[in-house]
Write a protein that holds these residues in place. Structure first.
Motif, mmCIF file in Angstrom:
data_model
loop_
_atom_site.group_PDB
_atom_site.id
_atom_site.type_symbol
_atom_site.label_atom_id
_atom_site.label_comp_id
_atom_site.label_asym_id
_atom_site.label_seq_id
_atom_site.Cartn_x
_atom_site.Cartn_y
_atom_site.Cartn_z
ATOM 1 N N ARG B 191 44.840 41.815 45.335
ATOM 2 C CA ARG B 191 43.591 41.082 45.300
ATOM 3 C C ARG B 191 43.246 40.532 46.694
ATOM 4 N N MET B 192 44.283 40.076 47.389
ATOM 5 C CA MET B 192 44.068 39.551 48.749
ATOM 6 C C MET B 192 43.498 40.649 49.641
ATOM 7 N N GLY B 193 44.062 41.844 49.464
ATOM 8 C CA GLY B 193 43.615 42.973 50.274
ATOM 9 C C GLY B 193 42.163 43.320 49.994
ATOM 10 N N VAL B 194 41.759 43.193 48.726
ATOM 11 C CA VAL B 194 40.367 43.477 48.350
ATOM 12 C C VAL B 194 39.431 42.536 49.094
ATOM 13 N N GLU B 195 39.788 41.261 49.055
ATOM 14 C CA GLU B 195 38.957 40.254 49.710
ATOM 15 C C GLU B 195 38.905 40.510 51.227
ATOM 16 N N TRP B 196 40.063 40.823 51.774
ATOM 17 C CA TRP B 196 40.117 41.056 53.210
ATOM 18 C C TRP B 196 39.255 42.254 53.601
ATOM 19 N N THR B 197 39.326 43.307 52.798
ATOM 20 C CA THR B 197 38.552 44.510 53.096
ATOM 21 C C THR B 197 37.055 44.190 53.161
ATOM 22 N N LEU B 198 36.590 43.418 52.163
ATOM 23 C CA LEU B 198 35.170 43.065 52.127
ATOM 24 C C LEU B 198 34.770 42.313 53.401
ATOM 25 N N ARG B 199 35.556 41.312 53.754
ATOM 26 C CA ARG B 199 35.206 40.478 54.921
ATOM 27 C C ARG B 199 35.323 41.290 56.215
ATOM 28 N N ASP B 200 36.401 42.057 56.308
ATOM 29 C CA ASP B 200 36.640 42.861 57.504
ATOM 30 C C ASP B 200 35.464 43.795 57.783
ATOM 31 N N ARG B 201 35.017 44.493 56.745
ATOM 32 C CA ARG B 201 33.917 45.449 56.940
ATOM 33 C C ARG B 201 32.625 44.727 57.319
ATOM 34 N N CYS B 202 32.390 43.563 56.713
ATOM 35 C CA CYS B 202 31.164 42.834 57.014
ATOM 36 C C CYS B 202 31.187 42.319 58.458
ATOM 37 N N PHE B 203 32.338 41.815 58.886
ATOM 38 C CA PHE B 203 32.450 41.352 60.274
ATOM 39 C C PHE B 203 32.247 42.534 61.232
ATOM 40 N N PRO B 217 30.628 54.560 59.341
ATOM 41 C CA PRO B 217 29.764 55.022 58.256
ATOM 42 C C PRO B 217 29.566 53.903 57.235
ATOM 43 N N GLY B 218 28.334 53.521 57.025
ATOM 44 C CA GLY B 218 28.061 52.448 56.081
ATOM 45 C C GLY B 218 27.752 51.126 56.748
ATOM 46 N N SER B 219 28.012 51.004 58.035
ATOM 47 C CA SER B 219 27.774 49.704 58.674
ATOM 48 C C SER B 219 26.288 49.339 58.664
ATOM 49 N N LYS B 220 25.444 50.359 58.769
ATOM 50 C CA LYS B 220 23.995 50.121 58.746
ATOM 51 C C LYS B 220 23.586 49.506 57.401
ATOM 52 N N GLU B 221 24.140 50.068 56.311
ATOM 53 C CA GLU B 221 23.811 49.589 54.969
ATOM 54 C C GLU B 221 24.324 48.158 54.762
ATOM 55 N N ILE B 222 25.527 47.904 55.290
ATOM 56 C CA ILE B 222 26.078 46.557 55.153
ATOM 57 C C ILE B 222 25.222 45.561 55.933
ATOM 58 N N GLU B 253 26.789 33.371 56.036
ATOM 59 C CA GLU B 253 25.718 32.489 56.506
ATOM 60 C C GLU B 253 26.208 31.600 57.643
ATOM 61 N N ARG B 254 27.424 31.079 57.493
ATOM 62 C CA ARG B 254 28.002 30.214 58.536
ATOM 63 C C ARG B 254 28.130 30.957 59.860
ATOM 64 N N GLU B 255 28.534 32.249 59.740
ATOM 65 C CA GLU B 255 28.744 33.037 60.951
ATOM 66 C C GLU B 255 27.417 33.449 61.595
ATOM 67 N N GLY B 256 26.334 33.195 60.877
ATOM 68 C CA GLY B 256 25.018 33.548 61.395
ATOM 69 C C GLY B 256 24.696 35.028 61.272
ATOM 70 N N PHE B 257 25.356 35.690 60.324
ATOM 71 C CA PHE B 257 25.092 37.123 60.131
ATOM 72 C C PHE B 257 23.810 37.373 59.322
ATOM 73 N N GLY B 258 23.319 36.350 58.674
ATOM 74 C CA GLY B 258 22.112 36.512 57.863
ATOM 75 C C GLY B 258 22.263 35.759 56.553
ATOM 76 N N ARG B 259 21.334 35.994 55.630
ATOM 77 C CA ARG B 259 21.405 35.328 54.339
ATOM 78 C C ARG B 259 21.430 36.384 53.225
ATOM 79 N N PRO B 260 22.637 36.820 52.837
ATOM 80 C CA PRO B 260 22.724 37.880 51.824
ATOM 81 C C PRO B 260 22.155 37.415 50.478
ATOM 82 N N LYS B 261 21.525 38.344 49.772
ATOM 83 C CA LYS B 261 21.061 38.066 48.401
ATOM 84 C C LYS B 261 22.176 38.512 47.465
#
Lengths: 518, 414
Positions: B191-203, B217-222, B253-261
């Motif tokens: 489960r920790m790895g799942v969470e990390w993967t999500l954050r890692d890819r978004c960063f 691949p996929g960074s544009k969509e993210i 939002e804190r990191e200033g990446f935007g405001r995800p819906k």
């Protein structure tokens, strides 16, 4: 389960009245109750508006709109509710320690030894207005054993008992790992063995061989009175001549229930998981003379055998789901059939059962039937009157009439409406359920657990709404409450385990059923 | 009576071809529930070329070949988490983040799921990739029936990005000590790895904005999700998964990446922390009611969950969440929620206009209004009652389920 003593209306005011009553030597009968209901669905004639049901000694003594309540009878005021005869579950294998035996031919077993009075299932029955349940062995058997008809109230099986000799469970559908041919052969063979046993007894008696007698005495079986007498074999199909020479107590106890079946003394409930199994079931019942006392427990897909069933004249108990989805093996196209409609077309009498499902409890089954074109009356009959009749209790259950058992479910609205819930349940004149005091319903329906009570399934977390939210974990107050709770009911975690096991098992049997239905 | 039915039958038989092709109908109901205002008594809906041309209250039933008359009508039901996907066929085994893939490409036009959905009243679905990837592909909103080609049924492509928390994304991945070298040997395995993967890819995606070398691949969509251009639907059954999703949103939002819906999908335990939910501003898609307690991933959804959300003013919808059991059908979910205290109108919105709003397709579907697609569900009685049934369905004005045929079957049964 919840017991809620009701205060007699006449005694509500002063203690002096009570003193007077006691002085006069009039005992306040605990088994008397008058229910005032806004609407009464009697299932026997027209509905009654603003009526009263008086129950004395467990039976309905008066019902109607202008019934006077005797002054000393406790009143249950449900004048804004709808009264229904308690639903009758015509077949269920829940509420037991284990519903399926490893031994395939086990007519000697009884669910009496397996019923768990505090099983979650019985509590759920009250919540959904089910007041009578025919508990039978699971479907994974050849001859499963003897069932019991119980009410979902009481701390011992004896207290719960409505009728002890509820008949035998048989199955025409292969037990897990068996083939249809083996299953049919095992069924036939069980009766073949009974016959051989009886013939042996007669032969021994004629030869003066007292082996059976010695064995019976050795096993501690009673050979006095009726058991010491011989009786010619009853029944309508096959007979073993000379059985009158054998004291009945000498018949092997392991086979005796089958003899009861052949001689027509008990009911048979035969499970058919597929249409093709119907033939086997009817053949065994016919050949051994208990067709007239047979009820088929069918999967919806058995609608294809409706004509055969109609010809045999036996009723069916239909489990959930009532809508049968069939997939064409070649085209993959799905067709939906509403099974009760097909049975009705052929004139087969039917009752619904919720089998092991809470989602598809009896009210929901009846409502689904209405959605699919049945009249309300016919749909409600299938969960009350018909079921009672198939269990041989038609004179006691299934409708609200004078003389019948005082089993009443009180709904907050129309019993078939999705928003209506059971508020009170009265069984044999005793109020056994009050929703406002149902702790578990609070957690199931509202996710809340009243302070100082046991949380659902022992999971303390399930019931707490963190209104402050925002990521505070384990605040002190919360933990303190939890400790308190744990102390109050130490037994609960063990109960939870059992429930989980039961649920799991039910799921499994459900899947298996699905599997064999395809 | 029987002669009348016979006559109808003949007329029907003669007109079957014509009916199949027609996209213009006059539909009457004793009650029309529009999802936007009060219910209309005796409403007549005029369907012209697949669109709603007129809604007339206080009318009476019409007659003729293209007239239908039933007890009640609602807008077509919308399921944001329906079982129409390609199942395991949509699980890319080579990577845990497949934001560049499209769920549409995994859909099977000939799957029976489409028919089942359409006939049970679900006229529009959001099809997503199976939740075995941490970041799944792009979801598509499309009709469940109608045009021959799936591409013609699309309401809006790439309508949301899919993601999943909890055990599912890692459940079938072998641990390092298990059998290596097969294609299931993916990461993460916890489960920790799942969470990390999500954050890692978004960063990584966020950093790729200024550093093209970090793009993948996929960074544009993210990036589009971080910017709030399209919603992200995250499967999160239990409280801890819901927290993870919400805290992820707040971190972005804190990191200033935007405001995800954020759309919390299958959020069974969302009722436990209402404060956190309201603070996050997330929308909620509820899984089918388990009624007897536990749902997916051991979660517990109380029957009044929808009522709580409604009282909080949270935008929420019901779904069948991949379930096929008749009791898990979308058309039943509002009824169960009403049993838990949700008012009828809120229950209706939660299967029509709310899900449409969540993914921004409300201009075309989700309510009965002039100019909108003629996606209609015809009921035998009051919608969502167990005593009522879906007897007719129109999708884009095409009659998918004919209420007249059903009536005959029923009368035969009596």
């Amino acid at each position: 389960m919840l017991l809620n003593p009701i205060r007699p209306a006449a005694l509500r005011s002063t203690l002096s009245v009570l003193a007077l009553v006691l002085a006069a030597g009039v005992a306040v009968a605990q088994d008397r109750i008058a229910i005032k209901a806004g609407r009464i669905i009697t299932q026997a004639g027209p509905e009654i508006l603003n009526g009263v049901i008086v129950i004395e000694n467990g039976r309905i003594s008066a019902i109607g709109a202008d019934v006077k309540v005797p002054w000393d009878v406790p009143v249950l005021d449900a004048s804004k509710m709808t009264a229904m005869p308690g639903f009758v579950e015509a077949h269920s294998f829940r509420g037991m320690d284990r519903p399926n035996e490893n031994v395939d031919v086990a007519p000697f077993l009884s669910v009496r030894d397996s019923i768990d009075p505090i099983a979650f299932y019985f509590e759920e029955c009250l919540r959904y207005g089910i007041t009578t349940i025919n508990v039978q062995q699971g479907n994974q058997c050849v001859i499963g054993g003897q069932g019991l008809i119980v009410k979902p109230f009481g701390l011992t099986v004896e207290e719960m008992l409505v009728r002890p000799d509820a008949g035998l469970k048989l199955s025409a559908t292969p037990k897990f790992g068996f083939s249809s041919a083996t299953q049919a052969q095992s069924l036939r063979n069980a009766f073949g063995e009974l016959r051989r046993h009886l013939e042996q007894l007669v032969a021994d008696a004629k030869d003066g061989n007292d082996r059976a007698r010695r064995e019976a005495l050795f096993q501690g079986r009673d050979l006095e009175g009726e058991k010491g007498k011989g009786k010619a074999m009853g029944g309508t199909t096959w007979k073993v001549d000379g059985l009158e020479l054998v004291p009945r107590g000498e018949v092997d106890g392991k086979m005796e229930p089958l003899l009861d079946l052949v001689e027509g003394r008990v009911n048979a409930y035969i499970y058919c998981g597929r249409a093709m199994d119907v033939r086997t079931a009817l053949e065994v019942a016919r050949d051994n003379g208990f067709l007239a006392r047979t009820t088929l427990i069918v999967d919806g897909s058995c609608w294809k055998a409706a004509a055969q069933i109609a010809e045999a004249g036996v009723p069916v108990v239909l489990g959930a789901p009532l809508t049968v989805i069939e997939r064409d093996p070649i085209t993959g196209k799905e067709t939906e059939t509403f099974a009760p409609t097909e049975f009705q077309k052929k004139g087969v009498r039917f009752a619904f059962s919720s089998s092991n499902s809470t989602t598809e409890s009896l009210w929901f089954q009846a409502a689904t039937a209405v959605a699919n074109g049945f009249t309300r009356e016919a749909a409600l009959d299938a969960v009350t009157k018909n079921a009672a009749e198939f269990l041989g209790l038609g004179k006691r259950l299934g409708s609200l009439e004078v003389g019948k058992d005082g089993n009443v479910a009180l709904f907050s609205g129309d019993p078939l409406s999705i928003t209506a819930t059971v508020q009170y349940v009265v069984i044999e004149g005793k109020q056994v359920y009050d929703r406002s005091k149902d702790i578990r319903v609070k957690s199931l329906m509202e996710g809340k657990i009243p302070a100082g009570t046991t949380p659902m399934g022992g999971d303390a977390d399930a019931g707490h709404v963190h209104d402050d939210g925002c990521g505070t974990i384990g605040d002190d107050e919360h933990d303190a409450k939890k400790d308190d709770k744990d102390k109050k009911d130490e037994k609960k975690p063990a109960d939870k385990k059992d429930e989980k096991k039961e649920e799991k098992k039910d799921d499994k049997t459900g899947d298996e059923k699905k599997g064999s239905g395809n | 009576m029987s002669a009348w039915y016979l006559a109808t039958l003949l007329v029907l038989a003669g007109d079957a071809k014509k009916d199949d092709d027609s996209r213009s109908w006059t539909v009457f109901a004793d009650k029309v529930y529009t999802s936007v205002g009060d219910a209309l008594d005796g409403g007549l809906i005029r369907v012209q070329d697949g669109k709603i041309a007129a809604v007339v209250p206080g009318s009476s039933a019409g007659s003729g070949d293209h007239s239908l008359s039933v007890a009640a009508i609602t807008a077509g039901l919308i399921d944001l988490s329906a079982r129409v996907d390609g199942g395991a066929m949509s699980v890319e085994q080579s990577n845990e983040t497949i934001a560049n893939l499209r769920a549409f490409d995994a859909l099977d036009r000939f799957d029976e799921d489409w028919v089942r959905q359409a006939k049970s009243g679900v006229t529009c679905v959001m099809a997503s990739t199976y939740d075995d990837a941490v970041i799944g592909g792009l979801s598509v909103a499309l009709k469940t029936a109608g045009a021959d080609e799936l591409v013609e049924r699309v309401v809006q492509p790439d309508v949301a990005l899919r993601a999943s928390m909890g055990q599912q994304p890692s459940s079938r991945n072998h641990p390092a000590s298990g059998r290596p070298n097969d294609f299931f040997a993916r990461r993460p395995t916890t489960r920790m790895g799942v969470e990390w993967t999500l954050r890692d890819r978004c960063f990584e995606a966020a950093y790729s904005k200024n550093d093209a070398a970090r793009a993948f691949p996929g960074s544009k969509e993210i990036l589009s999700v971080l910017a709030g251009e399209r919603p992200i639907a995250i499967q999160a059954w239990s409280t801890q998964d819901i927290r993870t999703a919400i805290f992820w949103k707040e971190e972005m939002e804190r990191e200033g990446f935007g405001r995800p819906k954020l759309i919390l999908d299958a959020a069974a335990e969302v009722w436990k922390e209402p404060g956190l939910l309201v603070r996050s501003g997330a929308a909620v898609v509820l899984p089918p009611h388990p009624l007897q307690g536990r749902g997916g991933e051991g979660s517990f959804m109380a029957l009044d969950t929808a009522k709580i959300l409604n009282d909080l003013g949270v935008l929420f919808a019901f779904s069948s969440h991949n379930a096929v059991a008749p009791s898990a059908r979308l058309a039943l979910q509002p009824g169960y929620a009403m049993r838990g205290g949700l008012p009828f109108n809120a229950a209706l919105k939660a299967v029509t206009i709310n899900p449409a709003r969540m993914i921004g397709i409300e201009s075309r579907v989700g309510s009965i209004e002039v100019g909108k697609d003629a996606d209609l569900v015809l009921w035998s009685g009051k919608p969502f009652e167990a005593t009522s049934r879906v007897v007719g369905v129109l999708v884009d004005g095409r009659l998918i389920l004919d209420p007249r045929v059903k009536t005959q079957e029923q009368s035969e049964a009596k």
